[in-house]
Design a protein around this motif. Structure first.
Motif, PDB file in Angstrom:
ATOM      1  N   UNK A  15     -25.410 -21.980  23.110  1.00 27.10           N
ATOM      2  CA  UNK A  15     -24.190 -22.436  23.769  1.00 27.10           C
ATOM      3  C   UNK A  15     -23.433 -21.240  24.339  1.00 27.10           C
ATOM      4  N   UNK A  16     -22.911 -21.343  25.533  1.00 27.10           N
ATOM      5  CA  UNK A  16     -22.928 -22.513  26.413  1.00 27.10           C
ATOM      6  C   UNK A  16     -24.249 -22.626  27.171  1.00 27.10           C
ATOM      7  N   UNK A  17     -24.477 -23.789  27.747  1.00 21.90           N
ATOM      8  CA  UNK A  17     -25.664 -24.012  28.566  1.00 21.90           C
ATOM      9  C   UNK A  17     -25.594 -23.162  29.828  1.00 21.90           C
ATOM     10  N   UNK A  18     -26.750 -22.924  30.431  1.00 26.16           N
ATOM     11  CA  UNK A  18     -26.793 -22.156  31.671  1.00 26.16           C
ATOM     12  C   UNK A  18     -25.987 -22.883  32.756  1.00 26.16           C
ATOM     13  N   UNK A  26     -11.223 -19.237  26.858  1.00 29.60           N
ATOM     14  CA  UNK A  26     -11.773 -19.278  25.503  1.00 29.60           C
ATOM     15  C   UNK A  26     -13.267 -19.554  25.608  1.00 29.60           C
ATOM     16  N   UNK A  27     -14.064 -18.557  25.250  1.00 32.51           N
ATOM     17  CA  UNK A  27     -15.506 -18.701  25.399  1.00 32.51           C
ATOM     18  C   UNK A  27     -16.204 -18.114  24.183  1.00 32.51           C
ATOM     19  N   UNK A  28     -16.991 -18.956  23.519  1.00 35.83           N
ATOM     20  CA  UNK A  28     -17.746 -18.527  22.342  1.00 35.83           C
ATOM     21  C   UNK A  28     -19.228 -18.654  22.683  1.00 35.83           C
ATOM     22  N   UNK A  29     -19.943 -17.537  22.631  1.00 31.17           N
ATOM     23  CA  UNK A  29     -21.383 -17.520  22.888  1.00 31.17           C
ATOM     24  C   UNK A  29     -22.093 -17.705  21.553  1.00 31.17           C
ATOM     25  N   UNK A  30     -23.084 -18.603  21.515  1.00 29.75           N
ATOM     26  CA  UNK A  30     -23.792 -18.891  20.264  1.00 29.75           C
ATOM     27  C   UNK A  30     -25.302 -18.876  20.480  1.00 29.75           C
ATOM     28  N   UNK A  31     -26.020 -18.528  19.404  1.00 29.85           N
ATOM     29  CA  UNK A  31     -27.482 -18.523  19.441  1.00 29.85           C
ATOM     30  C   UNK A  31     -28.001 -18.927  18.074  1.00 29.85           C
ATOM     31  N   UNK A  32     -29.294 -19.263  18.034  1.00 25.86           N
ATOM     32  CA  UNK A  32     -29.934 -19.702  16.796  1.00 25.86           C
ATOM     33  C   UNK A  32     -30.214 -18.497  15.908  1.00 25.86           C
ATOM     34  N   UNK A  62     -22.637 -15.632  16.633  1.00 24.10           N
ATOM     35  CA  UNK A  62     -21.743 -16.012  17.718  1.00 24.10           C
ATOM     36  C   UNK A  62     -20.929 -14.796  18.143  1.00 24.10           C
ATOM     37  N   UNK A  63     -20.441 -14.861  19.364  1.00 26.45           N
ATOM     38  CA  UNK A  63     -19.602 -13.787  19.900  1.00 26.45           C
ATOM     39  C   UNK A  63     -18.467 -14.441  20.671  1.00 26.45           C
ATOM     40  N   UNK A  78     -25.122 -13.320  30.212  1.00 22.98           N
ATOM     41  CA  UNK A  78     -25.181 -12.887  28.816  1.00 22.98           C
ATOM     42  C   UNK A  78     -26.584 -12.974  28.262  1.00 22.98           C
ATOM     43  N   UNK A  79     -26.841 -12.129  27.255  1.00 19.82           N
ATOM     44  CA  UNK A  79     -28.130 -12.101  26.573  1.00 19.82           C
ATOM     45  C   UNK A  79     -27.916 -11.517  25.179  1.00 19.82           C
ATOM     46  N   UNK A  80     -28.903 -11.756  24.318  1.00 19.67           N
ATOM     47  CA  UNK A  80     -28.807 -11.351  22.913  1.00 19.67           C
ATOM     48  C   UNK A  80     -30.170 -10.836  22.455  1.00 19.67           C
ATOM     49  N   UNK A  81     -30.167  -9.903  21.511  1.00 18.59           N
ATOM     50  CA  UNK A  81     -31.398  -9.482  20.843  1.00 18.59           C
ATOM     51  C   UNK A  81     -31.084  -9.168  19.395  1.00 18.59           C
ATOM     52  N   UNK A  82     -32.081  -9.260  18.517  1.00 21.63           N
ATOM     53  CA  UNK A  82     -31.851  -8.856  17.128  1.00 21.63           C
ATOM     54  C   UNK A  82     -31.722  -7.338  17.120  1.00 21.63           C
TER      55      UNK A  82
END
Length: 116
Positions: A15-18, A26-32, A62-63, A78-82
């Motif tokens: 979240x959020x969807x593309x 107010x924006x919260x970025x989420x990942x599994x 989340x961020x 946006x993007x995420x990595x471990x």
């Protein structure tokens, strides 16, 4: 092989969807969760992540984007990595647009002469 040599699967963005358009700042970025203890999150003004607004390491999945850095109409990527000892590849990038805030309140005319 040692853990650093193994291939770690990238997180899955949730979240959020593309192509999302926010209702304000107010924006919260989420990942599994993939079991990592830390994640690196990048938010940029371009798909190549050359002009970054945020580049943070977090321990949650989340961020919360600090709103003072964003402007109405901005399209952000946006993007995420471990970010443990063994790091994953980056997720595929998603983007979103900062839209106009919407009010939940309704304005209506009240006639002061109406019977109560």
């Amino acid at each position: 092989p040692t853990p650093a040599d193994s291939v770690i699967k990238a997180p899955t963005l949730s979240s959020p969807l593309n192509n999302y358009e926010s209702e304000g700042f107010t924006l919260i970025l989420e990942w599994m969760d993939i079991g990592a203890s830390r994640y690196r999150v990048q938010v940029g003004l371009d798909a190549g992540f050359k002009n970054l607004l945020f580049d943070s390491v977090v321990t949650e999945r989340e961020f919360i984007c600090p709103s003072p850095a964003m402007q109405l109409g901005d399209t952000l990527y946006w993007r995420v990595k471990s970010w443990d000892d063994a790091k994953s590849d980056w997720t595929a990038a998603r983007h979103f647009t900062i839209g106009m805030p919407h009010s939940a309140k309704s304005d209506f005319f009240v006639n002061p002469e109406a019977p109560k």
